[in-house]
Design a protein around this motif. Sequence first.
Motif, PDB file in Angstrom:
ATOM      1  N   GLU A   1      45.815 -11.982  69.766  1.00 48.80           N
ATOM      2  CA  GLU A   1      46.692 -13.025  69.232  1.00 48.80           C
ATOM      3  C   GLU A   1      48.177 -12.868  69.550  1.00 48.80           C
ATOM      4  O   GLU A   1      48.867 -13.864  69.753  1.00 48.80           O
ATOM      5  CB  GLU A   1      46.483 -13.195  67.715  1.00 48.80           C
ATOM      6  CG  GLU A   1      46.809 -11.976  66.870  1.00 48.80           C
ATOM      7  CD  GLU A   1      45.612 -11.066  66.640  1.00 48.80           C
ATOM      8  OE1 GLU A   1      44.669 -11.088  67.461  1.00 48.80           O
ATOM      9  OE2 GLU A   1      45.626 -10.314  65.650  1.00 48.80           O
ATOM     10  N   HIS A   2      48.690 -11.645  69.618  1.00 40.48           N
ATOM     11  CA  HIS A   2      50.139 -11.506  69.870  1.00 40.48           C
ATOM     12  C   HIS A   2      50.475 -11.854  71.321  1.00 40.48           C
ATOM     13  O   HIS A   2      51.515 -12.449  71.601  1.00 40.48           O
ATOM     14  CB  HIS A   2      50.630 -10.103  69.536  1.00 40.48           C
ATOM     15  CG  HIS A   2      50.334  -9.704  68.119  1.00 40.48           C
ATOM     16  ND1 HIS A   2      50.285  -8.407  67.712  1.00 40.48           N
ATOM     17  CD2 HIS A   2      50.051 -10.457  67.016  1.00 40.48           C
ATOM     18  CE1 HIS A   2      49.994  -8.369  66.416  1.00 40.48           C
ATOM     19  NE2 HIS A   2      49.839  -9.601  65.970  1.00 40.48           N
ATOM     20  N   LEU A   3      49.575 -11.476  72.236  1.00 39.13           N
ATOM     21  CA  LEU A   3      49.769 -11.850  73.641  1.00 39.13           C
ATOM     22  C   LEU A   3      49.615 -13.360  73.801  1.00 39.13           C
ATOM     23  O   LEU A   3      50.433 -14.008  74.464  1.00 39.13           O
ATOM     24  CB  LEU A   3      48.776 -11.092  74.527  1.00 39.13           C
ATOM     25  CG  LEU A   3      48.786 -11.447  76.013  1.00 39.13           C
ATOM     26  CD1 LEU A   3      50.169 -11.304  76.626  1.00 39.13           C
ATOM     27  CD2 LEU A   3      47.781 -10.578  76.779  1.00 39.13           C
TER      28      LEU A   3
ATOM     29  N   ARG B   1      56.869  -7.531  63.376  1.00 43.01           N
ATOM     30  CA  ARG B   1      55.719  -6.649  63.566  1.00 43.01           C
ATOM     31  C   ARG B   1      54.560  -6.925  62.597  1.00 43.01           C
ATOM     32  O   ARG B   1      54.751  -7.444  61.502  1.00 43.01           O
ATOM     33  CB  ARG B   1      56.144  -5.186  63.371  1.00 43.01           C
ATOM     34  CG  ARG B   1      57.042  -4.649  64.446  1.00 43.01           C
ATOM     35  CD  ARG B   1      57.749  -3.393  63.978  1.00 43.01           C
ATOM     36  NE  ARG B   1      58.696  -3.694  62.905  1.00 43.01           N
ATOM     37  CZ  ARG B   1      59.345  -2.765  62.202  1.00 43.01           C
ATOM     38  NH1 ARG B   1      59.137  -1.483  62.447  1.00 43.01           N
ATOM     39  NH2 ARG B   1      60.189  -3.128  61.250  1.00 43.01           N
ATOM     40  N   THR B   2      53.378  -6.519  63.025  1.00 50.44           N
ATOM     41  CA  THR B   2      52.194  -6.476  62.171  1.00 50.44           C
ATOM     42  C   THR B   2      52.536  -5.677  60.919  1.00 50.44           C
ATOM     43  O   THR B   2      53.313  -4.731  60.987  1.00 50.44           O
ATOM     44  CB  THR B   2      51.080  -5.708  62.921  1.00 50.44           C
ATOM     45  OG1 THR B   2      50.938  -6.283  64.210  1.00 50.44           O
ATOM     46  CG2 THR B   2      49.761  -5.741  62.186  1.00 50.44           C
ATOM     47  N   PHE B   3      51.944  -6.065  59.797  1.00 54.73           N
ATOM     48  CA  PHE B   3      52.193  -5.278  58.591  1.00 54.73           C
ATOM     49  C   PHE B   3      50.917  -5.121  57.782  1.00 54.73           C
ATOM     50  O   PHE B   3      49.945  -5.855  57.969  1.00 54.73           O
ATOM     51  CB  PHE B   3      53.284  -5.930  57.736  1.00 54.73           C
ATOM     52  CG  PHE B   3      52.917  -7.287  57.210  1.00 54.73           C
ATOM     53  CD1 PHE B   3      53.121  -8.413  57.979  1.00 54.73           C
ATOM     54  CD2 PHE B   3      52.362  -7.431  55.946  1.00 54.73           C
ATOM     55  CE1 PHE B   3      52.780  -9.674  57.502  1.00 54.73           C
ATOM     56  CE2 PHE B   3      52.029  -8.693  55.455  1.00 54.73           C
ATOM     57  CZ  PHE B   3      52.241  -9.813  56.232  1.00 54.73           C
TER      58      PHE B   3
ATOM     59  N   ARG C   1      57.557 -14.002  59.121  1.00 51.60           N
ATOM     60  CA  ARG C   1      57.759 -14.264  60.558  1.00 51.60           C
ATOM     61  C   ARG C   1      56.562 -13.778  61.369  1.00 51.60           C
ATOM     62  O   ARG C   1      56.151 -14.415  62.341  1.00 51.60           O
ATOM     63  CB  ARG C   1      59.040 -13.613  61.060  1.00 51.60           C
ATOM     64  CG  ARG C   1      60.285 -14.285  60.507  1.00 51.60           C
ATOM     65  CD  ARG C   1      61.543 -13.573  60.967  1.00 51.60           C
ATOM     66  NE  ARG C   1      62.687 -13.994  60.192  1.00 51.60           N
ATOM     67  CZ  ARG C   1      63.776 -14.588  60.710  1.00 51.60           C
ATOM     68  NH1 ARG C   1      63.870 -14.786  62.000  1.00 51.60           N
ATOM     69  NH2 ARG C   1      64.766 -14.940  59.927  1.00 51.60           N
ATOM     70  N   HIS C   2      55.992 -12.627  60.973  1.00 51.51           N
ATOM     71  CA  HIS C   2      54.815 -12.168  61.704  1.00 51.51           C
ATOM     72  C   HIS C   2      53.624 -13.100  61.471  1.00 51.51           C
ATOM     73  O   HIS C   2      52.819 -13.330  62.377  1.00 51.51           O
ATOM     74  CB  HIS C   2      54.432 -10.721  61.374  1.00 51.51           C
ATOM     75  CG  HIS C   2      53.346 -10.257  62.296  1.00 51.51           C
ATOM     76  ND1 HIS C   2      53.591  -9.835  63.580  1.00 51.51           N
ATOM     77  CD2 HIS C   2      52.004 -10.272  62.153  1.00 51.51           C
ATOM     78  CE1 HIS C   2      52.448  -9.582  64.184  1.00 51.51           C
ATOM     79  NE2 HIS C   2      51.460  -9.838  63.345  1.00 51.51           N
ATOM     80  N   LYS C   3      53.512 -13.640  60.261  1.00 57.82           N
ATOM     81  CA  LYS C   3      52.422 -14.589  59.989  1.00 57.82           C
ATOM     82  C   LYS C   3      52.571 -15.836  60.868  1.00 57.82           C
ATOM     83  O   LYS C   3      51.578 -16.406  61.315  1.00 57.82           O
ATOM     84  CB  LYS C   3      52.396 -14.985  58.508  1.00 57.82           C
ATOM     85  CG  LYS C   3      52.133 -13.838  57.556  1.00 57.82           C
ATOM     86  CD  LYS C   3      50.773 -13.191  57.762  1.00 57.82           C
ATOM     87  CE  LYS C   3      49.678 -13.946  57.058  1.00 57.82           C
ATOM     88  NZ  LYS C   3      48.374 -13.213  57.153  1.00 57.82           N
TER      89      LYS C   3
ATOM     90  N   LEU D   1      53.977 -15.804  63.862  1.00 53.30           N
ATOM     91  CA  LEU D   1      53.571 -15.324  65.191  1.00 53.30           C
ATOM     92  C   LEU D   1      52.046 -15.401  65.337  1.00 53.30           C
ATOM     93  O   LEU D   1      51.522 -15.926  66.322  1.00 53.30           O
ATOM     94  CB  LEU D   1      54.067 -13.877  65.353  1.00 53.30           C
ATOM     95  CG  LEU D   1      54.095 -13.244  66.743  1.00 53.30           C
ATOM     96  CD1 LEU D   1      54.909 -11.955  66.680  1.00 53.30           C
ATOM     97  CD2 LEU D   1      52.746 -12.946  67.311  1.00 53.30           C
ATOM     98  N   ASP D   2      51.338 -14.883  64.330  1.00 55.86           N
ATOM     99  CA  ASP D   2      49.869 -14.916  64.357  1.00 55.86           C
ATOM    100  C   ASP D   2      49.349 -16.352  64.430  1.00 55.86           C
ATOM    101  O   ASP D   2      48.416 -16.649  65.165  1.00 55.86           O
ATOM    102  CB  ASP D   2      49.301 -14.262  63.090  1.00 55.86           C
ATOM    103  CG  ASP D   2      49.313 -12.740  63.163  1.00 55.86           C
ATOM    104  OD1 ASP D   2      49.415 -12.179  64.269  1.00 55.86           O
ATOM    105  OD2 ASP D   2      49.201 -12.104  62.090  1.00 55.86           O
ATOM    106  N   ALA D   3      49.962 -17.235  63.640  1.00 53.44           N
ATOM    107  CA  ALA D   3      49.495 -18.634  63.601  1.00 53.44           C
ATOM    108  C   ALA D   3      49.690 -19.310  64.961  1.00 53.44           C
ATOM    109  O   ALA D   3      48.833 -20.073  65.409  1.00 53.44           O
ATOM    110  CB  ALA D   3      50.234 -19.411  62.511  1.00 53.44           C
TER     111      ALA D   3
HETATM  112 ZN   LIG Z   1      49.489 -10.113  64.008  1.00 49.58          ZN
END
Ligand SMILES: [Zn+2]
Length: 302
Positions: free
Chosen positions: A75-77, A185-187, A232-234, A236-238
Amino acid sequence: MRKQRTLKEAVKASGIGLHSGKKVEISLEPAKENTGIIFYSEDDNTQIKVSTQSVINTQLATTIGKGNIIIGTVEHLLATLFALHIDNIFIRLKGREVPIMDGSSAPWVYLIKTAGIIQQNAYKKAIIVKKPVKIKEDGKFVALIPSKEFEISYSINFDNPVIGKQRMDIVVNEHNFIKEISKARTFGLLRDIEYLQAHNLALGGSLDNAVVVDEYGIINEDPLRYENEFVRHKILDAIGDLSIMGLDIRGKYIAYRSGHDLNNKLVKELIKSSEAYEVVGNPRSEKAAVESLVWNPLKAKA
Ligand SMILES: [Zn+2]
């Protein structure tokens, strides 16, 4: 409406797989127009094209697969490729997971910028949300509603005093993604990570690639990269989860306490509701579709 893009040249990296804890080598390579995003697993000599059908698991991270061949933590890529408009790419992997890097999209942004980007001739298709699509489930909520741009409004509400409630609204474009989202970042909560590792999951997870939180604060020595890094990371994931449609998006995504699983259900729900969207492939059809949108329900009634 824009033209499709790919990388100027190939670029390589290596890192640790979040779940396996093993070293993974990855190479990002240019691809012809209309190729889409293709993962190639050298271990299995198998190609997997990213699509809504290729997503097979959304627990903890997004996994794509074909038969019993799987590639994890894409997902991040995918979020980075979407935001930087890399539409056609061949991703060669030694290993069955995309390396977690520092848990954010920043290393992928850097790699793609290093490779360079070129524009191709074909237009990039876009999906235009014409009617709201919503899912409510266990106190969680997601929706896609009409909007001229791809916007996200995301709220989280964690039963943890350090994360707590956070909300962010953003227009998703390359500039905003790089500046406001890519470094998040992932958390995870310390107790969840201990549980996962006891069950042989998240073996590659460490303070180098995740923000770890307990009841009192952040375990990591380095500070947060944004004050509200969690929401913000959520986002990114979405972006990664919605990108699997392989289309630019004109619509506003609204989420309250969502995750990979619910994001994925929303994409499937949208695709199922043929009256809720239109896919456009050239500037003329895009213009007609946007002009036909009903922006003001009162006006439409009159
Ligand atoms: Zn993530």
